[in-house]
Design an enzyme around this catalytic site. Structure first.
Site, PDB file in Angstrom:
ATOM      1  N   GLU A   1      11.917  -0.554   5.035  1.00 49.94           N
ATOM      2  CA  GLU A   1      12.799  -1.711   4.831  1.00 49.94           C
ATOM      3  C   GLU A   1      12.041  -3.051   4.827  1.00 49.94           C
ATOM      4  O   GLU A   1      12.504  -4.011   4.232  1.00 49.94           O
ATOM      5  CB  GLU A   1      13.897  -1.741   5.901  1.00 49.94           C
ATOM      6  CG  GLU A   1      15.046  -0.790   5.610  1.00 49.94           C
ATOM      7  CD  GLU A   1      15.856  -1.195   4.361  1.00 49.94           C
ATOM      8  OE1 GLU A   1      16.126  -2.388   4.180  1.00 49.94           O
ATOM      9  OE2 GLU A   1      16.204  -0.296   3.583  1.00 49.94           O
ATOM     10  N   GLY A   2      10.914  -3.107   5.525  1.00 53.23           N
ATOM     11  CA  GLY A   2      10.115  -4.343   5.519  1.00 53.23           C
ATOM     12  C   GLY A   2       9.660  -4.666   4.107  1.00 53.23           C
ATOM     13  O   GLY A   2       9.812  -5.797   3.617  1.00 53.23           O
ATOM     14  N   HIS A   3       9.100  -3.657   3.429  1.00 53.43           N
ATOM     15  CA  HIS A   3       8.671  -3.856   2.042  1.00 53.43           C
ATOM     16  C   HIS A   3       9.869  -4.219   1.160  1.00 53.43           C
ATOM     17  O   HIS A   3       9.779  -5.089   0.303  1.00 53.43           O
ATOM     18  CB  HIS A   3       8.040  -2.573   1.486  1.00 53.43           C
ATOM     19  CG  HIS A   3       6.800  -2.121   2.211  1.00 53.43           C
ATOM     20  ND1 HIS A   3       6.780  -0.989   2.988  1.00 53.43           N
ATOM     21  CD2 HIS A   3       5.549  -2.636   2.268  1.00 53.43           C
ATOM     22  CE1 HIS A   3       5.570  -0.826   3.497  1.00 53.43           C
ATOM     23  NE2 HIS A   3       4.801  -1.810   3.076  1.00 53.43           N
TER      24      HIS A   3
ATOM     25  N   SER B   1       4.129   1.010   8.106  1.00 52.91           N
ATOM     26  CA  SER B   1       3.826   2.338   7.558  1.00 52.91           C
ATOM     27  C   SER B   1       3.122   3.185   8.611  1.00 52.91           C
ATOM     28  O   SER B   1       3.237   4.410   8.619  1.00 52.91           O
ATOM     29  CB  SER B   1       2.934   2.211   6.330  1.00 52.91           C
ATOM     30  OG  SER B   1       3.543   1.371   5.376  1.00 52.91           O
TER      31      SER B   1
ATOM     32  N   MET C   1       8.717  -2.843  11.824  1.00 51.35           N
ATOM     33  CA  MET C   1       8.491  -1.726  10.897  1.00 51.35           C
ATOM     34  C   MET C   1       7.069  -1.772  10.370  1.00 51.35           C
ATOM     35  O   MET C   1       6.528  -2.839  10.091  1.00 51.35           O
ATOM     36  CB  MET C   1       9.480  -1.797   9.738  1.00 51.35           C
ATOM     37  CG  MET C   1      10.871  -1.472  10.177  1.00 51.35           C
ATOM     38  SD  MET C   1      11.918  -1.175   8.741  1.00 51.35           S
ATOM     39  CE  MET C   1      13.478  -0.940   9.567  1.00 51.35           C
TER      40      MET C   1
ATOM     41  N   GLN D   1     -10.334  -2.706   2.111  1.00 49.16           N
ATOM     42  CA  GLN D   1      -9.872  -3.340   3.340  1.00 49.16           C
ATOM     43  C   GLN D   1      -9.879  -2.404   4.546  1.00 49.16           C
ATOM     44  O   GLN D   1      -9.413  -2.775   5.613  1.00 49.16           O
ATOM     45  CB  GLN D   1      -8.492  -3.977   3.135  1.00 49.16           C
ATOM     46  CG  GLN D   1      -7.334  -2.993   2.994  1.00 49.16           C
ATOM     47  CD  GLN D   1      -6.056  -3.720   2.585  1.00 49.16           C
ATOM     48  OE1 GLN D   1      -5.949  -4.252   1.484  1.00 49.16           O
ATOM     49  NE2 GLN D   1      -5.075  -3.747   3.480  1.00 49.16           N
TER      50      GLN D   1
ATOM     51  N   LEU E   1       6.597   3.105   1.783  1.00 54.04           N
ATOM     52  CA  LEU E   1       7.499   1.963   1.872  1.00 54.04           C
ATOM     53  C   LEU E   1       8.600   2.144   2.912  1.00 54.04           C
ATOM     54  O   LEU E   1       9.040   3.255   3.193  1.00 54.04           O
ATOM     55  CB  LEU E   1       8.138   1.707   0.501  1.00 54.04           C
ATOM     56  CG  LEU E   1       7.144   1.412  -0.633  1.00 54.04           C
ATOM     57  CD1 LEU E   1       7.898   1.159  -1.936  1.00 54.04           C
ATOM     58  CD2 LEU E   1       6.232   0.230  -0.307  1.00 54.04           C
TER      59      LEU E   1
ATOM     60  N   GLN F   1       5.638 -11.861   7.194  1.00 54.01           N
ATOM     61  CA  GLN F   1       5.152 -12.550   8.398  1.00 54.01           C
ATOM     62  C   GLN F   1       4.585 -11.549   9.409  1.00 54.01           C
ATOM     63  O   GLN F   1       3.796 -11.903  10.272  1.00 54.01           O
ATOM     64  CB  GLN F   1       6.316 -13.351   9.014  1.00 54.01           C
ATOM     65  CG  GLN F   1       6.014 -14.044  10.325  1.00 54.01           C
ATOM     66  CD  GLN F   1       4.894 -15.054  10.207  1.00 54.01           C
ATOM     67  OE1 GLN F   1       4.654 -15.616   9.135  1.00 54.01           O
ATOM     68  NE2 GLN F   1       4.181 -15.280  11.295  1.00 54.01           N
TER      69      GLN F   1
ATOM     70  N   MET G   1       0.840  -1.203   0.000  1.00 57.68           N
ATOM     71  CA  MET G   1       0.000   0.000   0.000  1.00 57.68           C
ATOM     72  C   MET G   1       0.873   1.251   0.000  1.00 57.68           C
ATOM     73  O   MET G   1       0.398   2.347   0.335  1.00 57.68           O
ATOM     74  CB  MET G   1      -0.928  -0.005   1.213  1.00 57.68           C
ATOM     75  CG  MET G   1      -1.863  -1.204   1.204  1.00 57.68           C
ATOM     76  SD  MET G   1      -3.356  -0.937   2.163  1.00 57.68           S
ATOM     77  CE  MET G   1      -2.680  -0.654   3.774  1.00 57.68           C
TER      78      MET G   1
END
Ligand code: AMP
Length: 283
Positions: free
Chosen positions: A35-37, A186, A184, A61, A33, A148, A30
């Site tokens: 570091e997770g993305h 957003s 992390m 959603q 962004l 995860q 979404m």
């Protein structure tokens, strides 16, 4: 990196990649962004010939009183980050492209969709399953990468892929954390410096449970009690759930001996945060 705004352009661009014999990895986001993305993008890069990312703040959603309109939108920076990671295609449609007037078909993962976040956010997983099914149909990836971090989302999508026979592999990537342990998200942008300190309670509570498991405790009740005690000690944190569940069915487990997913959701200031840890089976 090519930026695509329509489904037709996206299908054509993916068809070109396929004609060149490329395998395709999909990373759905979404935006806003972090570091997770990017970890998903890197996983896709390492496993597929071509990577397509999507940025779409999916109205379906979000509940009526949720943060759809104020969800962070940072398109220019997002594009620069994806470009730097070597993403080939970016599909970033407007809501009307994904849901033209008259749209009336949805995907429901019955049962699962109402558990955990689905309980406090009615319709959330219907929105997620519907948009992800559409992205799967539009892109037709060989592999699709999810974090995860959103463990209940993973359970819903795994079931959907199985039940609807999507011909792809769902790849689940580990949670990426800030140096102090905060997962992390957003939504971390919503946190004031004070909220940010309170938010560490989620990770601390999960750690407390892991420590007790390491010390031999197996029963869900004392483990949950230990986690909740850590959460309760932190002012400014309102727990929504703290549970020990089966990672596939999301049903409560009586103990962790056969492995378990420990999940927490809590409000910290204006942000609803989630975190989890998977524990392996042990005697
Ligand atoms: P979102 O943009 O929040 O819908 O997330 C897009 C994808 O990134 C989902 O598969 C998330 O699970 C994943 N993701 C978000 N945060 C993290 C994180 N901290 N670590 C790993 N994956 C993440």
């Amino acid at each position: 990196m090519r930026i695509l705004r329509t489904i037709a352009e996206t299908r054509a661009a993916v068809a070109e990649l396929r004609a060149r014999g490329c395998t395709v990895g999909l990373v759905a986001t979404m935006g806003a962004l972090h570091e997770g993305h990017l970890s998903l993008v890197r996983a896709a890069r390492s496993r597929c010939d071509a990577v397509i990312a999507t940025i779409f703040v999916n109205p379906l959603q979000f509940g009526p009183n949720e943060d759809f309109s104020k969800y962070p939108r940072t398109f220019e920076t997002d594009c620069a980050m994806l470009e730097r990671e070597g993403v080939d295609l970016l599909f970033a449609p407007e809501p009307a492209e994904m849901y033209p007037p008259g749209t009336s078909t949805v995907v429901e993962v019955q049962g699962l969709q109402d558990r955990l976040d689905g309980q406090s956010r009615p319709g959330h997983f219907r929105g997620v399953a519907t948009v992800v099914a559409k992205l799967f149909h539009i892109v037709g990836p060989n592999q699709a990468f999810f974090g995860q971090k959103d463990a209940a989302q993973v359970a819903n999508l795994r079931r959907m892929v199985r039940d609807l026979n999507f011909p792809l592999e769902l790849v689940v990537c580990p949670i990426v954390r800030e140096p102090d342990g905060l997962a992390m998200s957003s939504r971390n942008r919503y946190l004031s410096p004070e909220d940010r300190r309170h938010a560490l309670a989620l990770r601390r509570a999960l750690r407390a449970v892991e420590d007790r498991i390491a010390a031999g405790v197996r029963g869900a009740a004392p483990l949950i009690e230990a986690g909740l005690a850590v959460m309760a000690a932190e002012a400014g944190v309102r727990v929504e759930y703290f549970r020990i569940v089966d990672p596939d069915t999301l049903e409560d487990l009586p103990d962790v001996s056969r492995g378990a997913l420990i999940v927490v959701a809590a409000w910290v200031g204006p942000a609803r945060l989630i975190d989890n840890v998977l524990v392996e089976s042990r005697n």
